[in-house]
Write a protein that holds these residues in place. Structure first.
Motif, PDB file in Angstrom:
ATOM      1  N   CYS A  68       1.025  -0.860   0.309  1.00 10.46           N
ATOM      2  CA  CYS A  68      -0.174  -0.121   0.304  1.00 10.46           C
ATOM      3  C   CYS A  68       1.030   1.053  -0.645  1.00 10.46           C
ATOM      4  O   CYS A  68       2.060   1.227   0.520  1.00 10.46           O
ATOM      5  CB  CYS A  68      -0.978  -0.111   1.356  1.00 10.46           C
ATOM      6  SG  CYS A  68      -0.446   0.176   2.822  1.00 10.46           S
ATOM      7  N   VAL A  70       0.195   5.930   0.370  1.00 11.92           N
ATOM      8  CA  VAL A  70      -0.574   7.024   0.747  1.00 11.92           C
ATOM      9  C   VAL A  70      -0.566   8.179   0.306  1.00 11.92           C
ATOM     10  O   VAL A  70       0.974   8.591   0.474  1.00 11.92           O
ATOM     11  CB  VAL A  70      -1.029   6.830   2.348  1.00 11.92           C
ATOM     12  CG1 VAL A  70      -1.632   8.087   2.924  1.00 11.92           C
ATOM     13  CG2 VAL A  70      -0.671   6.110   3.162  1.00 11.92           C
ATOM     14  N   LEU A  93      -6.386  12.047   3.437  1.00 12.58           N
ATOM     15  CA  LEU A  93      -4.933  10.806   3.510  1.00 12.58           C
ATOM     16  C   LEU A  93      -5.955  10.333   1.891  1.00 12.58           C
ATOM     17  O   LEU A  93      -7.370  10.317   1.385  1.00 12.58           O
ATOM     18  CB  LEU A  93      -4.424   9.735   3.343  1.00 12.58           C
ATOM     19  CG  LEU A  93      -4.551  10.572   5.105  1.00 12.58           C
ATOM     20  CD1 LEU A  93      -4.055   9.025   5.970  1.00 12.58           C
ATOM     21  CD2 LEU A  93      -2.886  11.551   4.654  1.00 12.58           C
ATOM     22  N   VAL A  95      -5.945   6.030   0.246  1.00 14.59           N
ATOM     23  CA  VAL A  95      -4.960   4.896   0.722  1.00 14.59           C
ATOM     24  C   VAL A  95      -5.210   3.870  -1.173  1.00 14.59           C
ATOM     25  O   VAL A  95      -6.281   4.074  -1.042  1.00 14.59           O
ATOM     26  CB  VAL A  95      -5.251   4.360   1.958  1.00 14.59           C
ATOM     27  CG1 VAL A  95      -4.860   3.294   1.957  1.00 14.59           C
ATOM     28  CG2 VAL A  95      -5.273   5.535   3.026  1.00 14.59           C
ATOM     29  N   VAL A 112      -5.825   4.701  11.727  1.00 18.91           N
ATOM     30  CA  VAL A 112      -5.244   5.035  11.622  1.00 18.91           C
ATOM     31  C   VAL A 112      -4.330   5.983  12.809  1.00 18.91           C
ATOM     32  O   VAL A 112      -5.389   6.882  13.220  1.00 18.91           O
ATOM     33  CB  VAL A 112      -5.753   6.288  10.217  1.00 18.91           C
ATOM     34  CG1 VAL A 112      -4.716   7.177   9.969  1.00 18.91           C
ATOM     35  CG2 VAL A 112      -6.250   5.041   9.466  1.00 18.91           C
ATOM     36  N   THR A 126      -9.966   3.406   8.983  1.00 18.24           N
ATOM     37  CA  THR A 126      -9.532   3.367   7.438  1.00 18.24           C
ATOM     38  C   THR A 126     -11.457   2.164   6.886  1.00 18.24           C
ATOM     39  O   THR A 126     -11.730   2.015   7.810  1.00 18.24           O
ATOM     40  CB  THR A 126      -8.363   2.237   6.447  1.00 18.24           C
ATOM     41  OG1 THR A 126      -8.721   1.279   7.614  1.00 18.24           O
ATOM     42  CG2 THR A 126      -7.155   2.546   6.822  1.00 18.24           C
ATOM     43  N   ARG A 138      -8.316   2.432  -4.475  1.00 22.44           N
ATOM     44  CA  ARG A 138      -7.645   3.278  -3.644  1.00 22.44           C
ATOM     45  C   ARG A 138      -9.184   4.172  -3.024  1.00 22.44           C
ATOM     46  O   ARG A 138     -10.570   4.507  -3.342  1.00 22.44           O
ATOM     47  CB  ARG A 138      -7.036   4.782  -4.678  1.00 22.44           C
ATOM     48  CG  ARG A 138      -8.026   4.844  -5.693  1.00 22.44           C
ATOM     49  CD  ARG A 138      -6.949   5.948  -6.718  1.00 22.44           C
ATOM     50  NE  ARG A 138      -7.743   7.502  -6.042  1.00 22.44           N
ATOM     51  CZ  ARG A 138      -6.871   8.011  -6.738  1.00 22.44           C
ATOM     52  NH1 ARG A 138      -6.092   7.886  -7.376  1.00 22.44           N
ATOM     53  NH2 ARG A 138      -7.110   9.832  -6.325  1.00 22.44           N
ATOM     54  N   MET A 173      -0.652   2.401  10.612  1.00 22.47           N
ATOM     55  CA  MET A 173      -2.288   1.950   9.458  1.00 22.47           C
ATOM     56  C   MET A 173      -2.290   0.239   9.688  1.00 22.47           C
ATOM     57  O   MET A 173      -1.452   0.162   9.662  1.00 22.47           O
ATOM     58  CB  MET A 173      -2.263   2.406   8.356  1.00 22.47           C
ATOM     59  CG  MET A 173      -3.399   2.245   7.581  1.00 22.47           C
ATOM     60  SD  MET A 173      -3.458   3.063   5.554  1.00 22.47           S
ATOM     61  CE  MET A 173      -1.567   2.675   5.024  1.00 22.47           C
ATOM     62  N   LEU A 175      -3.875  -2.601   7.762  1.00 21.08           N
ATOM     63  CA  LEU A 175      -4.606  -2.507   6.774  1.00 21.08           C
ATOM     64  C   LEU A 175      -4.518  -4.172   6.314  1.00 21.08           C
ATOM     65  O   LEU A 175      -3.889  -4.962   6.329  1.00 21.08           O
ATOM     66  CB  LEU A 175      -4.628  -2.022   5.164  1.00 21.08           C
ATOM     67  CG  LEU A 175      -4.650  -2.244   4.539  1.00 21.08           C
ATOM     68  CD1 LEU A 175      -6.283  -1.705   3.960  1.00 21.08           C
ATOM     69  CD2 LEU A 175      -3.536  -1.729   3.159  1.00 21.08           C
ATOM     70  N   CYS A 182       3.524   5.035   7.199  1.00 14.63           N
ATOM     71  CA  CYS A 182       4.166   5.496   6.019  1.00 14.63           C
ATOM     72  C   CYS A 182       4.956   6.704   6.132  1.00 14.63           C
ATOM     73  O   CYS A 182       4.354   7.338   6.862  1.00 14.63           O
ATOM     74  CB  CYS A 182       3.769   5.143   5.123  1.00 14.63           C
ATOM     75  SG  CYS A 182       1.945   4.439   5.589  1.00 14.63           S
ATOM     76  N   CYS A 195       3.968   2.351   2.006  1.00 12.81           N
ATOM     77  CA  CYS A 195       4.187   1.796   2.906  1.00 12.81           C
ATOM     78  C   CYS A 195       5.434   0.715   3.184  1.00 12.81           C
ATOM     79  O   CYS A 195       5.697   0.039   2.232  1.00 12.81           O
ATOM     80  CB  CYS A 195       3.139   1.480   3.730  1.00 12.81           C
ATOM     81  SG  CYS A 195       1.724   3.533   3.400  1.00 12.81           S
TER      82      CYS A 195
END
Length: 198
Positions: A68, A70, A93, A95, A112, A126, A138, A173, A175, A182, A195
């Motif tokens: 990923c 950012v 942001l 992502v 986040v 997120t 995204r 973050m 995920l 990041c 990231c």
């Protein structure tokens, strides 16, 4: 008078034995050798023409991790806490997620945290999403702080580092069952920053 052997008796004295199994062992040895030679010299199945395209899915050995990046689309509330009209820090942001796996990626949302010089400035989450195998996506993420502005010392450091072009936000973050970190320049050139796994 000698009795006749009607079967089921001992082997004949002349040394011949029809049930010794030699033929079975020979056939088994030939089959094993043939199978071993085929397995040794046959190329991998996914390298044969047309094998990958049979069902339209990528081969299992093409599985890659999720990556990923950012993008910082906007930042507000970075004034000193005691400045007139100070507002809470807020960050917009974007992502970007690349599902390198050969299966669908399901994400139920994750935390986040945005920090500067180790000081947390804002928190958010997120969104939930589904991403097909080998697909990219995204999503916009809005992260806001609880207090007004940022501490005076931190504001002075950020102002100086922005002048030098080295001011970086650190974004932590969650995920898809993994944690990423990041580093994004404040006021830098637009674009996504890659990231790394935390």
């Amino acid at each position: 008078m000698a009795s006749k052997d009607h079967g089921g008796g001992a082997p004949r004295k002349d040394g011949s034995d029809d049930d010794c199994g030699c033929g079975s062992w020979t056939i088994a040895l030939l089959l094993y050798t043939s199978f071993w030679l085929v397995m040794k010299y046959l190329p991998p199945m996914d390298s044969l023409p047309g094998i990958r395209e049979l069902d339209g899915s990528p081969p299992c050995n093409d599985d890659k991790p999720t990556t990923c990046s950012v993008e910082l689309a906007g930042a507000r509330g970075l004034d000193p806490a005691l400045a007139p009209g100070a507002t809470s820090p807020a960050f917009d942001l974007v992502v970007h997620v690349d599902n390198g796996h050969v299966y669908e990626l399901c994400h139920g949302g994750g935390d986040v945290v945005i920090s500067y010089a180790g000081v947390p400035l804002a928190r958010g989450r997120t969104p939930s999403f589904r991403l097909a195998a080998k697909d990219t996506g995204r999503w916009p993420v809005n992260v806001t702080g609880a207090g007004l502005g940022i501490p005076a010392d931190l504001s002075r450091l950020m102002t100086a580092e922005r002048r030098w072009g080295v001011a970086q936000l650190e974004i932590d973050m969650g995920l898809a069952w993994q944690s990423f970190t990041c580093d994004v320049l404040v006021g830098g050139q637009p674009g996504a920053s890659a990231c790394r796994l935390a």
